[in-house]
Motif scaffolding. Structure first.
Motif, PDB file in Angstrom:
ATOM      1  N   SER A 345       0.835  -1.201   0.000  1.00 25.97           N
ATOM      2  CA  SER A 345       0.000   0.000   0.000  1.00 25.97           C
ATOM      3  C   SER A 345       0.868   1.247   0.000  1.00 25.97           C
ATOM      4  O   SER A 345       2.102   1.183   0.114  1.00 25.97           O
ATOM      5  CB  SER A 345      -0.936   0.009   1.221  1.00 25.97           C
ATOM      6  N   ALA A 375      -6.937   0.487   9.150  1.00 25.22           N
ATOM      7  CA  ALA A 375      -6.966   0.654   7.700  1.00 25.22           C
ATOM      8  C   ALA A 375      -6.222  -0.479   6.998  1.00 25.22           C
ATOM      9  O   ALA A 375      -6.689  -1.009   5.988  1.00 25.22           O
ATOM     10  CB  ALA A 375      -6.366   2.006   7.317  1.00 25.22           C
ATOM     11  N   HIS A 378      -8.356  -3.968   7.438  1.00 19.81           N
ATOM     12  CA  HIS A 378      -9.670  -4.153   6.837  1.00 19.81           C
ATOM     13  C   HIS A 378      -9.749  -3.656   5.389  1.00 19.81           C
ATOM     14  O   HIS A 378     -10.866  -3.431   4.895  1.00 19.81           O
ATOM     15  CB  HIS A 378     -10.719  -3.431   7.692  1.00 19.81           C
ATOM     16  N   THR A 379      -8.632  -3.472   4.736  1.00 23.06           N
ATOM     17  CA  THR A 379      -8.631  -3.098   3.319  1.00 23.06           C
ATOM     18  C   THR A 379      -7.751  -4.081   2.537  1.00 23.06           C
ATOM     19  O   THR A 379      -6.817  -4.664   3.100  1.00 23.06           O
ATOM     20  CB  THR A 379      -8.100  -1.667   3.121  1.00 23.06           C
ATOM     21  N   THR A 383      -4.124  -0.700  -1.228  1.00 22.02           N
ATOM     22  CA  THR A 383      -4.977   0.436  -0.856  1.00 22.02           C
ATOM     23  C   THR A 383      -4.114   1.650  -0.525  1.00 22.02           C
ATOM     24  O   THR A 383      -3.077   1.531   0.127  1.00 22.02           O
ATOM     25  CB  THR A 383      -5.844   0.076   0.362  1.00 22.02           C
ATOM     26  N   ASP A 402      -8.718   6.200   3.565  1.00 13.07           N
ATOM     27  CA  ASP A 402      -8.263   5.174   2.626  1.00 13.07           C
ATOM     28  C   ASP A 402      -9.295   5.036   1.517  1.00 13.07           C
ATOM     29  O   ASP A 402     -10.439   5.488   1.648  1.00 13.07           O
ATOM     30  CB  ASP A 402      -8.049   3.836   3.343  1.00 13.07           C
ATOM     31  N   ASN A 403      -8.879   4.437   0.404  1.00 15.48           N
ATOM     32  CA  ASN A 403      -9.784   4.231  -0.727  1.00 15.48           C
ATOM     33  C   ASN A 403     -10.204   2.770  -0.830  1.00 15.48           C
ATOM     34  O   ASN A 403     -10.372   2.230  -1.910  1.00 15.48           O
ATOM     35  CB  ASN A 403      -9.140   4.703  -2.030  1.00 15.48           C
ATOM     36  N   GLY A 404     -10.393   2.146   0.340  1.00 12.89           N
ATOM     37  CA  GLY A 404     -10.814   0.752   0.384  1.00 12.89           C
ATOM     38  C   GLY A 404     -12.290   0.596   0.056  1.00 12.89           C
ATOM     39  O   GLY A 404     -12.955   1.529  -0.407  1.00 12.89           O
ATOM     40  N   PRO A 405     -12.848  -0.567   0.324  1.00 13.43           N
ATOM     41  CA  PRO A 405     -14.245  -0.852  -0.055  1.00 13.43           C
ATOM     42  C   PRO A 405     -15.279  -0.077   0.755  1.00 13.43           C
ATOM     43  O   PRO A 405     -16.452  -0.053   0.394  1.00 13.43           O
ATOM     44  CB  PRO A 405     -14.371  -2.355   0.187  1.00 13.43           C
ATOM     45  N   SER A 450     -18.036   7.220   5.642  1.00 10.72           N
ATOM     46  CA  SER A 450     -17.629   6.163   4.723  1.00 10.72           C
ATOM     47  C   SER A 450     -18.648   5.993   3.614  1.00 10.72           C
ATOM     48  O   SER A 450     -19.858   6.141   3.829  1.00 10.72           O
ATOM     49  CB  SER A 450     -17.459   4.834   5.488  1.00 10.72           C
ATOM     50  N   THR A 455     -13.169   5.830   2.935  1.00 10.63           N
ATOM     51  CA  THR A 455     -13.442   5.800   4.370  1.00 10.63           C
ATOM     52  C   THR A 455     -12.557   6.840   5.040  1.00 10.63           C
ATOM     53  O   THR A 455     -11.363   6.920   4.753  1.00 10.63           O
ATOM     54  CB  THR A 455     -13.171   4.418   4.976  1.00 10.63           C
TER      55      THR A 455
END
Length: 471
Positions: A345, A375, A378-379, A383, A402-405, A450, A455
């Motif tokens: 990441s 972060a 859970h990503t 990410t 972060d640009n996770g889900p 989020s 998020t």
């Protein structure tokens, strides 16, 4: 037991209030009524007696005959519907009054004492009085008849007050009867109302006992708008929270047991292999690396549990000093460099102006570590993670994004709950709860926003203005 006690007390309270109201009417209102009725009757008698006394005074001055005077007295008695007596005033003090004419002299053997006449002679004005004759109350109006400004006679109009006493006695009887009925009705209504109230309290008592036994499934079906209904609604809400907390606690125990058991078993296996075999240097290094990872997991879990116990016991020390959020963010970001690299990441730290805050530097660093660890955990790999410090709306702000889900709406409302984990990734579910508690201890707050692909956790702390004073 509680229901019976409340029921009896409320029923007695209804009875006492009604009894007090009836007693007030009987002991205060009825005597006032008697006094008012008596005064009204005497006032009407006084109006008639005053007009009739003028005719009598004129006849007495003209020296009319005794028969004429008696005729005038009888006529005045008929118009006044009362007994009329003319008394002579003795010429010297100490003398007794004497009857000149009496409309009922032939029909009575009891001679009144005429207290109103004495008062009228003394004052020279119309007077009133009440006396008892043959056991009955009698009202009197005495009008002085004067010659040359000196009372020579007194015209006394008297009427029996038996009708007033009969009316008051009737009202007393009616009040006693109605009061008795009201007391019985109040006792019955109070008992029934108290019984219904006690049932509601009994349901609360039984539900509280079940909660004490660990059963959070029983809801109280009380939708009333009064205080008991509000208490029931609050109790149901408490049950839901306790139920969620209990579920989270059980889940945490299972997770914690798994988290503890896995590294312990792993460490035990590696120790046994190292004790029985002689692995080559490469395998030994791999064993040591894995053992360190397991020890780190144990250390983190025990540290979270220790911090949580300190927060609950209110013994965690939190200072309030001027700190630079940007420098703390850079330092923590360097600590996470290897972890970010293993996660493939990117971690970027940006500073949008100075953001000095009044806070505890170590606790701020702990919050940043929790947010970064969350972060990374859970990503998915690759990410992008960013830390931004800025000053906004009079507060010092630090944002970890972060640009996770993203976090789903249901999970978003519970991410700060203790023991809650939003996905199947291993963890204690304590980190974000500890982070928010620490933020609150520093007079700040920690929030989350989020959506899919973005998020954002934001830590806001009291900013420092010129002179090192909190904003």
């Amino acid at each position: 037991m509680i229901g019976a006690s409340v029921r009896n007390r409320l029923a007695v309270l209804f009875f006492v209030i009604t009894a007090a109201a009836v007693g007030f009417i009987y002991l205060y209102v009825v005597p006032q009524l008697r006094s008012n009725l008596t005064a009204q009757k005497l006032q009407r008698l006084e109006e008639v007696a005053t007009s009739e006394s003028a005719r009598l005074e004129h006849a007495m001055r003209q020296g009319e005959s005794q028969a004429q005077i008696r005729r005038l007295v009888r006529d005045a008695a008929q118009r006044a519907d009362a007994r009329v007596t003319v008394l002579g005033v003795p010429p010297s003090e100490g003398g007794s009054q004497f009857v000149v004419a009496d409309s009922e002299f032939e029909r009575t053997a009891i001679i009144p004492s005429y207290p109103a006449a004495g008062a009228a002679i003394s004052s020279g004005h119309t007077s009133s009085a009440i006396e008892r004759i043959a056991g009955e109350r009698t009202g009197e109006i005495a009008v002085p008849l004067s010659i040359d400004g000196r009372p020579r006679w007194v015209a006394v109009s008297s009427t029996r007050l038996a009708d007033v006493d009969d009316t008051v006695a009737l009202i007393r009887r009616q009040i006693l009867i109605a009061g008795s009925i009201a007391l019985l009705a109040a006792l019955a209504a109070g008992w029934l109302a108290a019984r219904a109230h006690a049932k509601r309290l009994k349901r609360l008592e039984e539900a509280a006992k079940k909660v004490a036994e660990g059963d959070f499934s029983t809801r109280i079906p009380d939708e009333g708008a009064d205080e008991v209904g509000q208490l029931a609604a609050t109790f149901n809400e408490m049950q839901q929270r306790l139920s969620r907390l209990d579920s989270a606690r059980k889940e945490f125990i299972a997770n914690a047991s798994h988290e503890l058991r896995t590294p312990i078993f792993s460490l035990g296996g590696f120790v046994e292999l190292l004790d029985e075999d002689e692995p080559d240097p490469v395998v030994r290094a791999e064993f040591v690396r894995t053992m360190r990872e397991q020890i780190a997991r144990l250390t983190k879990l025990t540290a979270d549990l220790l911090d949580l116990s300190k927060l609950d016991a209110d013994v965690m020390e939190v200072s309030a000093d001027e700190v630079d959020l940007a420098s703390i963010a850079r330092r923590v970001a360097q600590e996470f460099g290897p972890a970010v690299e293993r996660h493939n990441s990117e971690l970027d730290v940006s500073v949008d102006g100075d953001a000095p805050a009044m806070a505890d530097a170590d606790r701020v660093a702990q919050i940043i570590r929790i947010l970064l660890d969350n972060a990374l955990t859970h990503t998915p790999e690759g990410t992008s993670i960013s830390i931004t410090t800025q000053r906004r709306d009079g507060a010092a702000s630090l944002v970890v994004a972060d640009n996770g889900p993203g976090i789903g709406p249901h999970n978003r409302n519970r991410v700060f709950d203790r023991f809650y984990t939003g996905d199947r990734v291993s963890g204690s579910g304590l980190g974000l709860a500890i982070a928010r508690e620490l933020a609150m201890r520093m007079n700040g707050e920690l929030g989350v926003e989020s959506r899919r692909g973005r998020t954002r956790f934001e830590l806001q702390l009291p900013a420092v203005v010129a002179g090192g004073v909190p904003a």
